[in-house]
Design a protein around this motif. Structure first.
Motif, short mmCIF file in Angstrom:
data_model
loop_
_atom_site.label_atom_id
_atom_site.label_comp_id
_atom_site.label_asym_id
_atom_site.label_seq_id
_atom_site.Cartn_x
_atom_site.Cartn_y
_atom_site.Cartn_z
N THR A 175 0.81 -1.22 0.00
CA THR A 175 0.00 0.00 0.00
C THR A 175 0.84 1.27 0.00
OG1 THR A 175 -0.17 -0.08 2.41
CG2 THR A 175 -1.96 -1.09 1.14
N LYS A 176 2.02 1.23 0.62
CA LYS A 176 2.88 2.41 0.69
C LYS A 176 4.34 1.99 0.68
CE LYS A 176 -0.16 5.25 3.50
NZ LYS A 176 -0.35 5.85 4.82
N VAL A 177 5.14 2.90 0.16
CA VAL A 177 6.59 2.77 0.21
C VAL A 177 7.10 4.03 0.91
CG1 VAL A 177 8.69 2.60 -1.15
CG2 VAL A 177 6.64 1.42 -1.92
N ILE A 178 7.91 3.85 1.92
CA ILE A 178 8.43 4.99 2.68
C ILE A 178 9.88 5.23 2.28
CG2 ILE A 178 8.75 6.01 4.97
CD1 ILE A 178 5.81 5.19 4.29
N LEU A 179 10.16 6.44 1.82
CA LEU A 179 11.49 6.83 1.38
C LEU A 179 12.05 7.89 2.33
CD1 LEU A 179 10.75 7.24 -2.44
CD2 LEU A 179 11.69 5.24 -1.29
#
Length: 129
Positions: A62-66
């Motif tokens: 659902t999400k990718v955190i950078l």
């Protein structure tokens, strides 16, 4: 139009991999549907480790955190706009604007679809009666 759930999982998987491979930012976490997450320990923690983890958890990403060099975190969705942000083609502000436009488009399509359905049903009822 109906898509299977596995098709959506596959698309988010492919987009996440593109983000992983081409990001200017440090990938620090991948969030899955259901609240599960995969914490990236180092760049050496390769995509195979993530694929193994996905086998143990919900595979819908659902999400990718950078994270940038200054330690600021960016939460992006695994889609075309997310890949463009990760590559540095657009700013985070531009990414958020594109996401809002995309969401507004789908809401508009849904509402128009409902209106068309009810209009057709009322015409059909008048025709039958």
């Amino acid at each position: 139009m109906c898509f299977s759930y596995s098709f959506i999982e596959q698309q988010t998987h492919e987009m996440s991999k593109k983000i992983w491979e081409s990001s200017l930012y440090k990938l620090i976490r991948v969030d899955f549907a259901g609240g599960n997450r995969f914490e990236v320990q180092s760049r050496l923690n390769d995509w195979v480790s993530l694929e193994t983890e996905m086998g143990n958890k919900s595979a819908l990403i659902t999400k990718v955190i950078l994270e940038d060099l200054e330690g600021k975190h960016y939460s992006i969705e695994p889609n075309v706009n997310g890949v463009r942000f990760a590559k540095g083609e657009i700013t985070y502000k531009e990414y958020k604007i594109l996401q809002k436009k995309g969401n507004a488009l789908w809401i508009t399509i849904f509402i128009v679809g409902i209106l068309v359905f009810f209009t057709l049903m009322s015409v059909l009822v008048k025709f039958v009666l």
